[in-house]
Design an enzyme around this catalytic site. Structure first.
Site, mmCIF file in Angstrom:
data_model
loop_
_atom_site.group_PDB
_atom_site.id
_atom_site.type_symbol
_atom_site.label_atom_id
_atom_site.label_comp_id
_atom_site.label_asym_id
_atom_site.label_seq_id
_atom_site.Cartn_x
_atom_site.Cartn_y
_atom_site.Cartn_z
ATOM 1 N N HIS A 1 -1.540 1.381 -4.399
ATOM 2 C CA HIS A 1 -1.926 2.787 -4.230
ATOM 3 C C HIS A 1 -1.024 3.746 -4.990
ATOM 4 C CE1 HIS A 1 -4.131 1.649 -0.271
ATOM 5 N NE2 HIS A 1 -4.864 1.409 -1.341
ATOM 6 N N CYS B 1 2.932 20.520 -16.199
ATOM 7 C CA CYS B 1 3.213 19.630 -17.326
ATOM 8 C C CYS B 1 3.734 20.507 -18.483
ATOM 9 C CB CYS B 1 1.904 18.949 -17.727
ATOM 10 S SG CYS B 1 1.968 18.000 -19.247
ATOM 11 N N CYS C 1 -0.540 14.468 -15.431
ATOM 12 C CA CYS C 1 -1.135 15.761 -15.785
ATOM 13 C C CYS C 1 -2.654 15.668 -15.753
ATOM 14 C CB CYS C 1 -0.677 16.161 -17.198
ATOM 15 S SG CYS C 1 -1.422 17.708 -17.749
ATOM 16 N N GLY D 1 2.904 -4.439 8.991
ATOM 17 C CA GLY D 1 2.917 -2.982 9.160
ATOM 18 C C GLY D 1 1.745 -2.244 8.572
ATOM 19 N N GLN E 1 0.844 -1.191 0.000
ATOM 20 C CA GLN E 1 0.000 0.000 0.000
ATOM 21 C C GLN E 1 0.889 1.255 0.000
ATOM 22 O OE1 GLN E 1 -3.363 -0.355 3.055
ATOM 23 N NE2 GLN E 1 -2.018 -2.038 3.634
ATOM 24 N N ASN E 2 2.170 1.049 0.227
ATOM 25 C CA ASN E 2 3.084 2.188 0.348
ATOM 26 C C ASN E 2 3.374 2.778 -1.024
ATOM 27 O OD1 ASN E 2 3.155 1.509 3.039
ATOM 28 N ND2 ASN E 2 5.099 0.400 2.895
ATOM 29 N N ASP F 1 6.135 4.792 -1.311
ATOM 30 C CA ASP F 1 7.484 5.355 -1.165
ATOM 31 C C ASP F 1 8.538 4.690 -2.044
ATOM 32 O OD1 ASP F 1 7.636 3.778 2.141
ATOM 33 O OD2 ASP F 1 8.084 2.914 0.185
HETATM 34 C C1 BV8 Z 1 -11.951 2.917 -3.076
HETATM 35 C C2 BV8 Z 1 -2.065 6.551 -0.984
HETATM 36 C C3 BV8 Z 1 -13.732 2.559 -4.599
HETATM 37 C C4 BV8 Z 1 -1.868 8.009 -0.994
HETATM 38 C C5 BV8 Z 1 -3.859 5.882 0.515
HETATM 39 C C6 BV8 Z 1 -16.610 6.615 1.870
HETATM 40 C C7 BV8 Z 1 -16.405 7.285 0.658
HETATM 41 C C8 BV8 Z 1 -15.448 6.879 -0.251
HETATM 42 C C9 BV8 Z 1 -14.659 5.763 0.036
HETATM 43 C C10 BV8 Z 1 -14.883 5.123 1.241
HETATM 44 C C11 BV8 Z 1 -15.835 5.521 2.154
HETATM 45 N N1 BV8 Z 1 -15.785 4.684 3.238
HETATM 46 C C12 BV8 Z 1 -14.825 3.762 3.036
HETATM 47 C C13 BV8 Z 1 -14.292 3.995 1.823
HETATM 48 C C14 BV8 Z 1 -13.263 3.253 1.186
HETATM 49 C C15 BV8 Z 1 -11.926 3.907 1.526
HETATM 50 C C16 BV8 Z 1 -11.515 3.431 2.899
HETATM 51 O O1 BV8 Z 1 -11.220 2.264 3.069
HETATM 52 N N2 BV8 Z 1 -11.531 4.354 3.897
HETATM 53 C C17 BV8 Z 1 -11.144 3.986 5.239
HETATM 54 C C18 BV8 Z 1 -10.485 5.189 5.937
HETATM 55 C C19 BV8 Z 1 -12.404 3.521 5.995
HETATM 56 N N3 BV8 Z 1 -11.022 3.434 0.506
HETATM 57 C C20 BV8 Z 1 -10.855 4.133 -0.625
HETATM 58 O O2 BV8 Z 1 -11.342 5.231 -0.814
HETATM 59 C C21 BV8 Z 1 -10.053 3.430 -1.681
HETATM 60 N N4 BV8 Z 1 -10.758 3.487 -2.929
HETATM 61 O O3 BV8 Z 1 -12.543 2.364 -2.187
HETATM 62 O O4 BV8 Z 1 -12.447 3.044 -4.377
HETATM 63 C C22 BV8 Z 1 -14.652 3.699 -4.274
HETATM 64 C C23 BV8 Z 1 -14.670 4.791 -5.119
HETATM 65 C C24 BV8 Z 1 -15.558 5.836 -4.840
HETATM 66 C C25 BV8 Z 1 -16.410 5.769 -3.713
HETATM 67 C C26 BV8 Z 1 -16.342 4.661 -2.853
HETATM 68 C C27 BV8 Z 1 -15.459 3.633 -3.110
HETATM 69 C C28 BV8 Z 1 -8.710 4.120 -1.881
HETATM 70 C C29 BV8 Z 1 -7.883 3.967 -0.638
HETATM 71 C C30 BV8 Z 1 -6.457 4.423 -0.938
HETATM 72 C C31 BV8 Z 1 -6.181 5.726 -0.256
HETATM 73 N N5 BV8 Z 1 -4.755 6.053 -0.412
HETATM 74 N N6 BV8 Z 1 -2.564 6.163 0.308
HETATM 75 C C32 BV8 Z 1 -0.720 8.422 -0.120
HETATM 76 O O5 BV8 Z 1 0.005 7.592 0.450
HETATM 77 O O6 BV8 Z 1 -0.554 9.652 -0.020
HETATM 78 S S1 BV8 Z 1 -4.323 5.261 1.996
HETATM 79 C C33 BV8 Z 1 -3.031 5.138 3.099
HETATM 80 O O7 BV8 Z 1 -3.573 4.673 4.333
HETATM 81 C C34 BV8 Z 1 -2.029 4.063 2.747
HETATM 82 O O8 BV8 Z 1 -1.796 3.937 1.389
HETATM 83 C C35 BV8 Z 1 -2.598 2.801 3.319
HETATM 84 O O9 BV8 Z 1 -3.284 2.097 2.330
HETATM 85 C C36 BV8 Z 1 -3.669 3.279 4.252
HETATM 86 C C37 BV8 Z 1 -3.511 2.629 5.579
HETATM 87 O O10 BV8 Z 1 -2.283 3.005 6.077
HETATM 88 P P1 BV8 Z 1 -1.259 1.901 6.605
HETATM 89 O O11 BV8 Z 1 -0.306 1.616 5.511
HETATM 90 O O12 BV8 Z 1 -1.963 0.747 7.210
HETATM 91 O O13 BV8 Z 1 -0.540 2.765 7.707
HETATM 92 P P2 BV8 Z 1 -1.138 3.184 9.127
HETATM 93 O O14 BV8 Z 1 -0.378 4.391 9.595
HETATM 94 O O15 BV8 Z 1 -2.633 3.252 9.069
HETATM 95 O O16 BV8 Z 1 -0.767 1.945 10.041
HETATM 96 C C38 BV8 Z 1 0.603 1.644 10.240
HETATM 97 C C39 BV8 Z 1 0.639 0.297 10.944
HETATM 98 O O17 BV8 Z 1 2.007 -0.076 11.094
HETATM 99 C C40 BV8 Z 1 0.037 0.339 12.332
HETATM 100 O O18 BV8 Z 1 -0.791 -0.802 12.504
HETATM 101 C C41 BV8 Z 1 1.249 0.272 13.267
HETATM 102 O O19 BV8 Z 1 0.954 -0.451 14.448
HETATM 103 C C42 BV8 Z 1 2.220 -0.489 12.431
HETATM 104 N N7 BV8 Z 1 3.628 -0.201 12.703
HETATM 105 C C43 BV8 Z 1 4.177 0.929 13.215
HETATM 106 N N8 BV8 Z 1 5.534 0.799 13.288
HETATM 107 C C44 BV8 Z 1 5.812 -0.441 12.807
HETATM 108 C C45 BV8 Z 1 4.623 -1.075 12.432
HETATM 109 N N9 BV8 Z 1 4.575 -2.321 11.925
HETATM 110 C C46 BV8 Z 1 5.745 -2.958 11.778
HETATM 111 N N10 BV8 Z 1 6.941 -2.425 12.105
HETATM 112 C C47 BV8 Z 1 7.019 -1.167 12.621
HETATM 113 N N11 BV8 Z 1 8.212 -0.640 12.952
HETATM 114 ZN ZN ZN Z 2 -0.223 17.878 -19.711
#
Ligand code: BV8
Ligand code: ZN
Length: 250
Positions: A128, A157, A136, A196, A110-111, A113
Site C-alpha cells: 500500500h 512540487c 506530484c 496484526g 499493508q503498513n 509507516d
Molecule cells: C483495489 C493505505 C482495485 C493508505 C489502505 C468498492 C469500491 C472500490 C473498491 C472496493 C469496493 N469494495 C471493496 C473494494 C476493495 C477495497 C476494499 O477491500 N475495501 C474494504 C473496506 C471492503 N480495496 C481497495 O480499494 C484496494 N484497491 O481494490 O483496487 C479496484 C480499483 C477500483 C475499483 C474497485 C477495485 C486498495 C486498498 C488499500 C487502501 N489503503 N491504506 C493509508 O494507510 O493511509 S487500507 C488500510 O486498511 C491499511 O493499509 C490496511 O490495508 C487496511 C486494513 O487495516 P489493517 O492493517 O488490517 O488494520 P486494522 O486497524 O483494520 O486492524 C488492525 C488489526 O490489528 C486488528 O485485527 C486488531 O485486532 C489487531 N491488533 C491490534 N493491536 C494489536 C493487533 N495485532 C497484533 N498486535 C497488537 N498489539
Molecule cells: Zn510536479
C-alpha cells in the site's frame, strides 16, 4: 505478562507454531496496522483509530483528496509526526531475526509507516505504498519527503503541482510489481504468519487464501478474531510484540 488488553497465548499453540517454523523452508509473513500498535501508532479500526471524527475509509480515497486536499494532508501530516516519534517494537525486531535466520523469507506489509525497514527488515514488500513518499499529481515525479511537520499543506512540487502521499487509497490499484511479488511469495510459501491485520481490505486480505490454496499452513497472530480466523490452521490470541519474540528459535 498478561495485561488486560492482551490475554496470555496458549503455550501449547506457541510450541506447535515453533515446530512449524523450524520445518518451514519458505516463510512468508504478512502484517497490518496491529504490529505497529505497540509502537504507539493507532490502528485503523481499533480504539483510537479515528482521527477527529473521520474513519480511514473517509480520508484514504482519491475523492476525499480531490474534495479537500488540505484536510487529507492534515491527517497524513499528523500520522507522519506520530510515526517519526515512534520506534519499532519487539514484534518488528523479532521479524528481523526471523529473516536473518533464513534463506527464504518474505515480509509483505499493508503498513505505510516504514517501521519494518527502520527495524532492519530487508525483504519488505509494501503493498500500500509508504507515507514518506510523495508524488506530484501534475508531473508525476515521486520523491522521498521526510519533513515533519510539513511546512505547507498541501505540499508543492518544484513544478508548482500539488503533491499527494505515495500510498494506495481505496479504489486505487496496488503497485503492479509489489502485488505480483507478494502474490508469487504467497504461492510459494509453506508457512504464512498473518500478524496484526483485520483481514478486511482486499486484495491484501486474499494473500493467506492464496498461500493456503498452494498448501501453506496459516498462523494468525491477533488479540481478536478476524474473518481469517476460521481459515487459519492456528490462531495465537495475543499481541505481536508479546508473541513474535516467543516464536524465535532459542
Ligand atoms: C483495489 C493505505 C482495485 C493508505 C489502505 C468498492 C469500491 C472500490 C473498491 C472496493 C469496493 N469494495 C471493496 C473494494 C476493495 C477495497 C476494499 O477491500 N475495501 C474494504 C473496506 C471492503 N480495496 C481497495 O480499494 C484496494 N484497491 O481494490 O483496487 C479496484 C480499483 C477500483 C475499483 C474497485 C477495485 C486498495 C486498498 C488499500 C487502501 N489503503 N491504506 C493509508 O494507510 O493511509 S487500507 C488500510 O486498511 C491499511 O493499509 C490496511 O490495508 C487496511 C486494513 O487495516 P489493517 O492493517 O488490517 O488494520 P486494522 O486497524 O483494520 O486492524 C488492525 C488489526 O490489528 C486488528 O485485527 C486488531 O485486532 C489487531 N491488533 C491490534 N493491536 C494489536 C493487533 N495485532 C497484533 N498486535 C497488537 N498489539
Ligand atoms: Zn510536479
Amino acid at each position: 505478562m498478561t495485561d488486560h488488553l492482551h490475554p496470555e497465548p496458549d503455550p501449547l499453540v506457541i510450541d506447535q507454531v515453533r515446530v512449524w517454523l523450524a520445518a518451514a523452508a519458505r516463510l512468508v509473513v504478512t502484517t497490518g496496522a496491529g504490529i505497529s500498535a505497540e509502537s504507539g501508532i493507532p490502528t485503523f479500526r481499533g480504539p483510537g483509530g479515528l482521527w477527529r471524527r473521520f474513519r480511514a475509509e473517509d480520508l484514504a480515497t482519491p475523492e476525499a483528496f480531490r474534495r479537500d486536499p488540505r484536510l487529507v494532508w492534515e491527517w497524513y501530516d499528523w500520522r507522519r509526526g506520530l510515526i517519526a516519534q515512534a520506534a519499532p517494537n519487539a514484534g518488528h525486531l523479532a521479524l528481523v531475526e526471523m529473516e536473518q535466520g533464513r534463506d527464504s523469507f518474505q515480509l509483505i506489509t499493508q503498513n505505510v509507516d516504514g517501521l519494518h525497514q527502520r527495524a532492519g527488515s530487508q525483504r519488505v514488500i509494501e503493498v500500500h505504498g509508504n507515507i514518506w513518499r510523495v508524488r506530484c499529481i501534475d508531473c508525476g515525479t515521486e520523491s522521498l519527503n521526510l519533513e515533519t511537520p510539513l511546512p505547507q499543506l498541501p505540499p508543492r512540487c518544484p513544478c508548482g503541482g500539488m503533491l499527494r502521499p505515495g500510498v494506495v487509497w481505496f479504489g486505487e490499484d496496488l503497485p503492479r510489481t509489489a502485488l505480483e511479488t507478494a502474490w508469487s511469495a504467497a504461492e510459494q510459501g509453506d508457512l504464512m504468519l498473518v500478524v496484526g491485520t483485520s483481514s478486511l481490505v482486499y486484495p491484501a486480505a486474499a494473500l493467506p487464501d492464496i498461500a493456503r490454496r498452494h498448501g501453506a499452513r496459516i498462523v494468525e497472530i491477533n488479540p481478536d478474531p478476524t474473518p481469517l480466523s476460521d481459515r487459519a490452521d492456528l490462531s495465537l490470541r495475543g499481541s505481536a510484540a508479546q508473541i513474535l519474540p516467543r516464536l524465535l528459535s532459542p
